[in-house]
Design a protein around this motif. Structure first.
Motif, PDB file in Angstrom:
ATOM      1  N   ASN A 232       0.820  -1.212   0.000  1.00 44.90           N
ATOM      2  CA  ASN A 232       0.000   0.000   0.000  1.00 44.90           C
ATOM      3  C   ASN A 232       0.856   1.265   0.000  1.00 44.90           C
ATOM      4  O   ASN A 232       0.639   2.185   0.798  1.00 44.90           O
ATOM      5  CB  ASN A 232      -0.928   0.002   1.222  1.00 44.90           C
ATOM      6  CG  ASN A 232      -1.739  -1.279   1.324  1.00 44.90           C
ATOM      7  OD1 ASN A 232      -2.211  -1.822   0.332  1.00 44.90           O
ATOM      8  ND2 ASN A 232      -1.897  -1.778   2.542  1.00 44.90           N
ATOM      9  N   SER A 233       1.825   1.311  -0.897  1.00 44.52           N
ATOM     10  CA  SER A 233       2.804   2.400  -0.865  1.00 44.52           C
ATOM     11  C   SER A 233       3.098   2.939  -2.260  1.00 44.52           C
ATOM     12  O   SER A 233       2.935   2.236  -3.265  1.00 44.52           O
ATOM     13  CB  SER A 233       4.119   1.913  -0.242  1.00 44.52           C
ATOM     14  OG  SER A 233       3.930   1.511   1.100  1.00 44.52           O
TER      15      SER A 233
ATOM     16  N   THR B  97       0.563  -3.459   7.402  1.00 40.86           N
ATOM     17  CA  THR B  97      -0.825  -3.327   7.834  1.00 40.86           C
ATOM     18  C   THR B  97      -0.963  -3.671   9.310  1.00 40.86           C
ATOM     19  O   THR B  97      -0.123  -4.379   9.881  1.00 40.86           O
ATOM     20  CB  THR B  97      -1.737  -4.249   7.007  1.00 40.86           C
ATOM     21  OG1 THR B  97      -1.264  -5.596   7.122  1.00 40.86           O
ATOM     22  CG2 THR B  97      -1.729  -3.841   5.546  1.00 40.86           C
TER      23      THR B  97
ATOM     24  N   GLY C  17     -10.142  -0.543   4.115  1.00 45.19           N
ATOM     25  CA  GLY C  17      -9.646   0.592   4.875  1.00 45.19           C
ATOM     26  C   GLY C  17      -8.140   0.557   5.060  1.00 45.19           C
ATOM     27  O   GLY C  17      -7.485   1.609   5.060  1.00 45.19           O
ATOM     28  N   ARG C  18      -7.569  -0.631   5.201  1.00 44.34           N
ATOM     29  CA  ARG C  18      -6.112  -0.741   5.331  1.00 44.34           C
ATOM     30  C   ARG C  18      -5.414  -0.340   4.035  1.00 44.34           C
ATOM     31  O   ARG C  18      -4.334   0.247   4.063  1.00 44.34           O
ATOM     32  CB  ARG C  18      -5.721  -2.173   5.713  1.00 44.34           C
ATOM     33  CG  ARG C  18      -6.192  -2.601   7.080  1.00 44.34           C
ATOM     34  CD  ARG C  18      -5.429  -3.776   7.628  1.00 44.34           C
ATOM     35  NE  ARG C  18      -5.383  -4.938   6.772  1.00 44.34           N
ATOM     36  CZ  ARG C  18      -4.891  -6.116   7.147  1.00 44.34           C
ATOM     37  NH1 ARG C  18      -4.414  -6.267   8.378  1.00 44.34           N
ATOM     38  NH2 ARG C  18      -4.874  -7.153   6.332  1.00 44.34           N
TER      39      ARG C  18
ATOM     40  N   ARG D 210      -4.646   3.432   3.416  1.00 42.75           N
ATOM     41  CA  ARG D 210      -3.685   4.097   4.303  1.00 42.75           C
ATOM     42  C   ARG D 210      -2.301   4.036   3.646  1.00 42.75           C
ATOM     43  O   ARG D 210      -1.470   3.186   3.937  1.00 42.75           O
ATOM     44  CB  ARG D 210      -3.672   3.447   5.673  1.00 42.75           C
ATOM     45  CG  ARG D 210      -5.003   3.531   6.405  1.00 42.75           C
ATOM     46  CD  ARG D 210      -4.871   3.013   7.827  1.00 42.75           C
ATOM     47  NE  ARG D 210      -3.970   3.861   8.613  1.00 42.75           N
ATOM     48  CZ  ARG D 210      -3.371   3.465   9.726  1.00 42.75           C
ATOM     49  NH1 ARG D 210      -3.529   2.227  10.176  1.00 42.75           N
ATOM     50  NH2 ARG D 210      -2.582   4.297  10.394  1.00 42.75           N
ATOM     51  N   LYS D 211      -2.065   4.974   2.736  1.00 41.86           N
ATOM     52  CA  LYS D 211      -0.891   4.914   1.874  1.00 41.86           C
ATOM     53  C   LYS D 211       0.358   5.488   2.538  1.00 41.86           C
ATOM     54  O   LYS D 211       0.302   6.487   3.262  1.00 41.86           O
ATOM     55  CB  LYS D 211      -1.160   5.693   0.585  1.00 41.86           C
ATOM     56  CG  LYS D 211      -2.177   5.047  -0.336  1.00 41.86           C
ATOM     57  CD  LYS D 211      -1.568   3.870  -1.074  1.00 41.86           C
ATOM     58  CE  LYS D 211      -2.488   3.353  -2.156  1.00 41.86           C
ATOM     59  NZ  LYS D 211      -1.888   2.241  -2.912  1.00 41.86           N
ATOM     60  N   THR D 212       1.470   4.848   2.252  1.00 42.99           N
ATOM     61  CA  THR D 212       2.786   5.364   2.627  1.00 42.99           C
ATOM     62  C   THR D 212       3.449   5.892   1.364  1.00 42.99           C
ATOM     63  O   THR D 212       3.370   5.261   0.313  1.00 42.99           O
ATOM     64  CB  THR D 212       3.643   4.247   3.241  1.00 42.99           C
ATOM     65  OG1 THR D 212       2.964   3.720   4.385  1.00 42.99           O
ATOM     66  CG2 THR D 212       5.012   4.767   3.652  1.00 42.99           C
TER      67      THR D 212
ATOM     68  N   SER E 286       2.558   2.660   7.964  1.00 40.62           N
ATOM     69  CA  SER E 286       1.545   3.149   7.032  1.00 40.62           C
ATOM     70  C   SER E 286       1.178   4.592   7.355  1.00 40.62           C
ATOM     71  O   SER E 286       1.354   5.068   8.479  1.00 40.62           O
ATOM     72  CB  SER E 286       0.303   2.269   7.092  1.00 40.62           C
ATOM     73  OG  SER E 286      -0.267   2.288   8.383  1.00 40.62           O
ATOM     74  N   ASP E 287       0.692   5.306   6.321  1.00 38.54           N
ATOM     75  CA  ASP E 287       0.260   6.710   6.468  1.00 38.54           C
ATOM     76  C   ASP E 287       1.416   7.664   6.713  1.00 38.54           C
ATOM     77  O   ASP E 287       1.193   8.797   7.151  1.00 38.54           O
ATOM     78  CB  ASP E 287      -0.765   6.878   7.595  1.00 38.54           C
ATOM     79  CG  ASP E 287      -2.195   6.696   7.119  1.00 38.54           C
ATOM     80  OD1 ASP E 287      -2.424   6.730   5.893  1.00 38.54           O
ATOM     81  OD2 ASP E 287      -3.083   6.514   7.962  1.00 38.54           O
TER      82      ASP E 287
END
Length: 209
Positions: free
Chosen positions: A57-58, A75, A106-107, A110-112, A128-129
């Motif tokens: 998620n990045s 996550t 939702g996970r 949450r972008k990095t 994350s985030d």
């Protein structure tokens, strides 16, 4: 870590043995180390990773240098619920249907984000985030839980600023030059300039265009 340097491709990433990748976009001249596990992420031009890296998620921008055993965008488990275990929200492997799609989606959002020309040391974890600014340095084994300013060196658990790479005026000039957005032709033309002292590099390229 590079043992044997390989010829990188403009069109296809060079991916080491083992590992898996799912829902990934690759830029040009990308090298992915052995046993990397990548999910729902974008890997920018000229970025490379070492062995045993996990990225979820990045968004990784351009010219990022990554050592081995780095974790980006991990996550979290729902520790505020009766059960933290994966069976309770994504239990297909255990014979439980009806995954918690709201929690799982939702996970993913949450972008990095890792900026351009960032160096990440061995064993670092970036949560994350988190946003890591251009030109930053993440020390080995650091755990990054908050945003990192551009051209700042951080380290420790949790990671804290150690020092700036350059004075503020140089940082501002480099952000204006944005050499990481140069064309391949420009990179080849001015390749030797990357060995100049930083003040000479800035003086030459700040108002070149």
């Amino acid at each position: 870590m590079h043992i044997d340097f390989v010829k990188l491709s403009k069109d296809e990433p060079v991916i080491g043995k083992g590992g898996e990748h799912k829902d990934i976009t690759f830029g040009q001249y990308v090298e992915i180390g052995e046993q990397n596990y990548l999910d729902n992420s974008a890997i920018g031009d000229y970025t490379y990773t070492g062995q045993f890296c996990f990225i979820q998620n990045s968004t990784l921008n351009k010219f990022i240098s990554m050592a081995a055993m780095i974790r980006i965008g991990p996550t979290n488990h729902p520790y505020d619920r009766p059960a933290q275990h994966i069976f309770a929200y994504n239990g297909a492997a255990y014979g439980f249907d009806n995954p918690d799609t709201e929690f799982l989606s939702g996970r993913k959002i949450r972008k990095t984000e890792i900026g351009n020309d960032v160096w990440i040391g061995h064993g670092a974890v970036i949560q994350s985030d988190v946003h890591v600014g251009d030109g930053a340095v993440i020390g080995s084994s650091a755990v990054v839980t908050k945003d990192v300013e551009p051209y700042t060196i951080v380290g420790g658990v949790p990671a804290k600023p150690i020092k700036d790479r350059f004075p503020d005026e140089i940082k501002t000039d480099l952000e204006e030059i944005k050499w990481w957005d140069w064309s391949r032709e420009e990179l080849e033309t001015y390749y030797d300039d990357f060995r100049l002292p930083i003040d000479e590099f800035v003086a030459k390229h700040l108002h070149r265009k």
